[in-house]
Design a protein around this motif. Structure first.
Motif, PDB file in Angstrom:
ATOM      1  N   TRP A 240       0.704  -1.151  -0.056  1.00 57.96           N
ATOM      2  CA  TRP A 240      -0.007   0.053  -0.030  1.00 57.96           C
ATOM      3  C   TRP A 240       0.916   1.297  -0.039  1.00 57.96           C
ATOM      4  O   TRP A 240       0.577   2.194  -0.494  1.00 57.96           O
ATOM      5  CB  TRP A 240      -0.747   0.029   1.273  1.00 57.96           C
ATOM      6  CG  TRP A 240      -1.807  -0.869   0.995  1.00 57.96           C
ATOM      7  CD1 TRP A 240      -2.604  -1.936   1.710  1.00 57.96           C
ATOM      8  CD2 TRP A 240      -3.252  -0.505   0.077  1.00 57.96           C
ATOM      9  NE1 TRP A 240      -3.620  -2.243   0.927  1.00 57.96           N
ATOM     10  CE2 TRP A 240      -3.972  -1.569   0.279  1.00 57.96           C
ATOM     11  CE3 TRP A 240      -3.517   0.637  -0.961  1.00 57.96           C
ATOM     12  CZ2 TRP A 240      -5.390  -1.708  -0.365  1.00 57.96           C
ATOM     13  CZ3 TRP A 240      -4.607   0.559  -1.421  1.00 57.96           C
ATOM     14  CH2 TRP A 240      -5.734  -0.603  -1.229  1.00 57.96           C
ATOM     15  N   VAL A 289      -8.675   2.572   3.931  1.00 51.93           N
ATOM     16  CA  VAL A 289      -9.108   1.211   3.656  1.00 51.93           C
ATOM     17  C   VAL A 289      -8.038   0.409   4.202  1.00 51.93           C
ATOM     18  O   VAL A 289      -8.489  -0.592   5.015  1.00 51.93           O
ATOM     19  CB  VAL A 289      -9.047   1.031   2.148  1.00 51.93           C
ATOM     20  CG1 VAL A 289      -9.359  -0.389   1.801  1.00 51.93           C
ATOM     21  CG2 VAL A 289     -10.388   1.829   1.661  1.00 51.93           C
ATOM     22  N   HIS A 290      -6.763   0.482   4.090  1.00 57.08           N
ATOM     23  CA  HIS A 290      -5.777  -0.523   4.677  1.00 57.08           C
ATOM     24  C   HIS A 290      -5.624  -0.332   6.028  1.00 57.08           C
ATOM     25  O   HIS A 290      -5.288  -1.470   6.617  1.00 57.08           O
ATOM     26  CB  HIS A 290      -4.251  -0.245   3.564  1.00 57.08           C
ATOM     27  CG  HIS A 290      -3.307   0.685   4.579  1.00 57.08           C
ATOM     28  ND1 HIS A 290      -2.947   1.745   3.893  1.00 57.08           N
ATOM     29  CD2 HIS A 290      -2.576   0.534   5.584  1.00 57.08           C
ATOM     30  CE1 HIS A 290      -1.932   2.124   4.565  1.00 57.08           C
ATOM     31  NE2 HIS A 290      -1.744   1.600   5.637  1.00 57.08           N
ATOM     32  N   TYR A 293      -8.708  -2.256   7.396  1.00 60.07           N
ATOM     33  CA  TYR A 293      -8.635  -3.970   6.723  1.00 60.07           C
ATOM     34  C   TYR A 293      -7.823  -4.428   7.738  1.00 60.07           C
ATOM     35  O   TYR A 293      -7.973  -5.613   8.071  1.00 60.07           O
ATOM     36  CB  TYR A 293      -8.413  -3.756   5.231  1.00 60.07           C
ATOM     37  CG  TYR A 293      -8.062  -5.111   4.932  1.00 60.07           C
ATOM     38  CD1 TYR A 293      -9.246  -6.056   4.524  1.00 60.07           C
ATOM     39  CD2 TYR A 293      -6.769  -5.569   4.656  1.00 60.07           C
ATOM     40  CE1 TYR A 293      -8.826  -7.449   4.148  1.00 60.07           C
ATOM     41  CE2 TYR A 293      -6.514  -6.881   4.217  1.00 60.07           C
ATOM     42  CZ  TYR A 293      -7.516  -7.606   3.869  1.00 60.07           C
ATOM     43  OH  TYR A 293      -7.373  -9.085   3.581  1.00 60.07           O
TER      44      TYR A 293
END
Length: 488
Positions: A240, A289-290, A293
């Motif tokens: 990422w 998101v990462h 997540y």
């Protein structure tokens, strides 16, 4: 954290140096908030401290303290993470300490000069010794040169340590980004008689620091913190990170064009700047998101195995999660509010810009840097699981509430300016003063002041928590260990 961390459990001298930078950063953070409160009061009551402390000086110190405390915290974060990422001590700890004291002395002198020499004619001498007179880059020339020397020492230490130690993806990105960050500062160390050319290079510092190099810096810190706090897989966060680097440098550099609307550059920059500025929120969403997540995945795995909570530093994780939201909202959404030239023709120079600036700097940078301070506290006291205290929760709640409140208040003020000052009355001086005195604007400035007070109260609680959470949690953890040993 300011005085309590002297006899600590940090193994590396580099991390102790990082804590030194954190201490000064938190003091400058408080100075920034105090100057902001003074300026907010003067907005409503212009006679406040009249002829004693000028509004322009309060505003200048407010903004400069913001930049400097964040730079202190960034340098501290790098020194703290350096041994963990490279597996070795910094190559020249003595040089690093010397640079710290030189920088701190220079910052102190510059701030005192700002405060005690508030007015006067601008000459060649004042440029070198008092104030360059360029917005956001007011530091006198001698301080500019000193900052460059200090940054070169810092970069030498990081690069030399990186070359001699392990070369992780996180540190590779960090070393490359620090080179860009240091180099871009040089663009603000000269000026020309042509205002358009001067502003052209001025934006290379003001924009590319913030919307390219600083954002990449945040990405590296987030990647390191996720590994440190929840044990996230290095391959995932580094993947990422590389994606974010590509997108942030692409959108950040070409997005610079959205500042070229008003300085005489070719009109094709309008479309280029607007398009790539619109892309800037995309990597911020990826960061959001990462973070969530990885957090959810690691926590689910731990709970499935019947273990404890996956997060080993509750306050730090709370601030990093806030960074994910704040980065997207402040830098992304509020930034895009007034980026398109069709909109910016009305919003340019209004409180829309101030609303974006407050939430963006807080959401994108302050949050992750405060999280790194909590990681430093955890290491300094050798705490395995640092749990959030009531003070931790109140501090983050009040600071976030205050910043959101200020952002909304300033957005309302900017909206009033667009309607009255720009659209209805045509952007004249008379229109400006008319808009400043309308009820919407005055009430919005009142709420901005009230929310600033809320933020400052949250900051006080944050400082108390940083000073007390380490000894308290270390004592509690030692007690638990003793009890378990006795039971065994």
């Amino acid at each position: 954290m300011l005085n309590s961390i002297k006899a600590n459990k940090l193994q590396y001298e580099s991390q102790k140096i990082g804590m030194m930078y954190f201490r000064v950063a938190i003091v400058l953070f408080g100075a920034q908030l105090l100057m902001g409160l003074i300026a907010a009061i003067q907005f409503l009551y212009p006679s406040f401290l009249f002829e004693l402390f000028d509004f322009s000086v309060a505003r200048m110190v407010h903004i400069n303290a913001l930049v400097v405390w964040m730079l202190y915290a960034m340098i501290g974060s790098v020194y703290f993470m350096l041994p963990d990422e490279t597996g070795r001590e910094v190559v020249a700890p003595g040089l690093a300490k010397l640079a710290f004291w030189v920088l701190t002395a220079a910052v102190t002198v510059v701030v005192l000069v700002y405060i005690f020499i508030q007015v006067g004619s601008g000459t060649e001498m004042t440029i070198w010794l008092i104030n360059e007179g360029r917005e956001y880059l007011e530091a006198p020339r001698w301080a500019d040169i000193g900052i460059v020397v200090v940054v070169l020492v810092f970069y030498f230490n990081v690069f030399a340590t990186y070359m001699k130690g392990e070369r992780t993806g996180i540190m590779t990105v960090m070393v490359a980004n620090l080179f860009a960050l240091a180099g871009l500062y040089l663009c603000g160390m000269f000026f020309t008689d042509n205002i358009s050319i001067d502003q052209y290079w001025w934006w290379w510092v003001i924009h590319l620091w913030v919307e390219a190099t600083w954002e990449v810096f945040v990405g590296t810190l987030a990647a390191y913190a996720l590994i440190k706090i929840i044990g996230a897989k290095r391959e995932i966060v580094e993947m990422w990170l590389w994606i974010e680097v590509l997108m942030l440098f692409g959108s950040g550099i070409l997005g610079l064009g959205h500042h070229y609307f008003w300085i005489g550059t070719p009109e094709y920059w309008w479309e280029i700047g607007a398009l790539f500025s619109a892309l800037e929120p995309v990597p911020l969403v990826a960061m959001f998101v990462h973070v969530l997540y990885d957090w959810g995945k690691e926590q689910g795995q731990v709970e499935a195995e019947g273990g404890a909570h996956a997060v080993n530093n509750g306050p730090a994780m709370a601030w990093i999660a806030t960074n994910a939201f704040g980065n997207f909202l402040g830098a992304g959404i509020w930034g895009f509010f007034h980026t398109l030239p069709q909109v910016n023709i009305y919003t340019h120079g209004t409180q829309f810009t101030s609303a974006h600036g407050h939430l963006a700097f807080f959401g994108a940078y302050a949050t992750i840097l405060i999280g790194m301070m909590y990681i430093g506290i955890q290491g300094a006291y050798g705490i395995k699981h640092l749990k959030a205290t009531a003070l931790s929760k109140w501090a983050i709640s009040l600071i976030v509430l205050g910043l959101l409140g200020m952002t909304v208040s300033l957005t309302i003020a900017g909206y009033e300016q667009v309607l009255v000052e720009r659209a209805e009355l045509g952007g004249t001086w008379e229109a400006y003063f008319t808009a400043q005195n309308l009820l919407w604007y005055v009430q919005a400035m009142g709420w901005r002041l009230a929310m600033g007070v809320v933020t400052f109260v949250g900051f006080v609680l944050l400082v108390v928590d940083l000073l007390t959470i380490g000894p308290k949690e270390a004592l509690e953890e030692a007690g638990q260990t003793t009890a378990q040993a006795a039971a065994a």
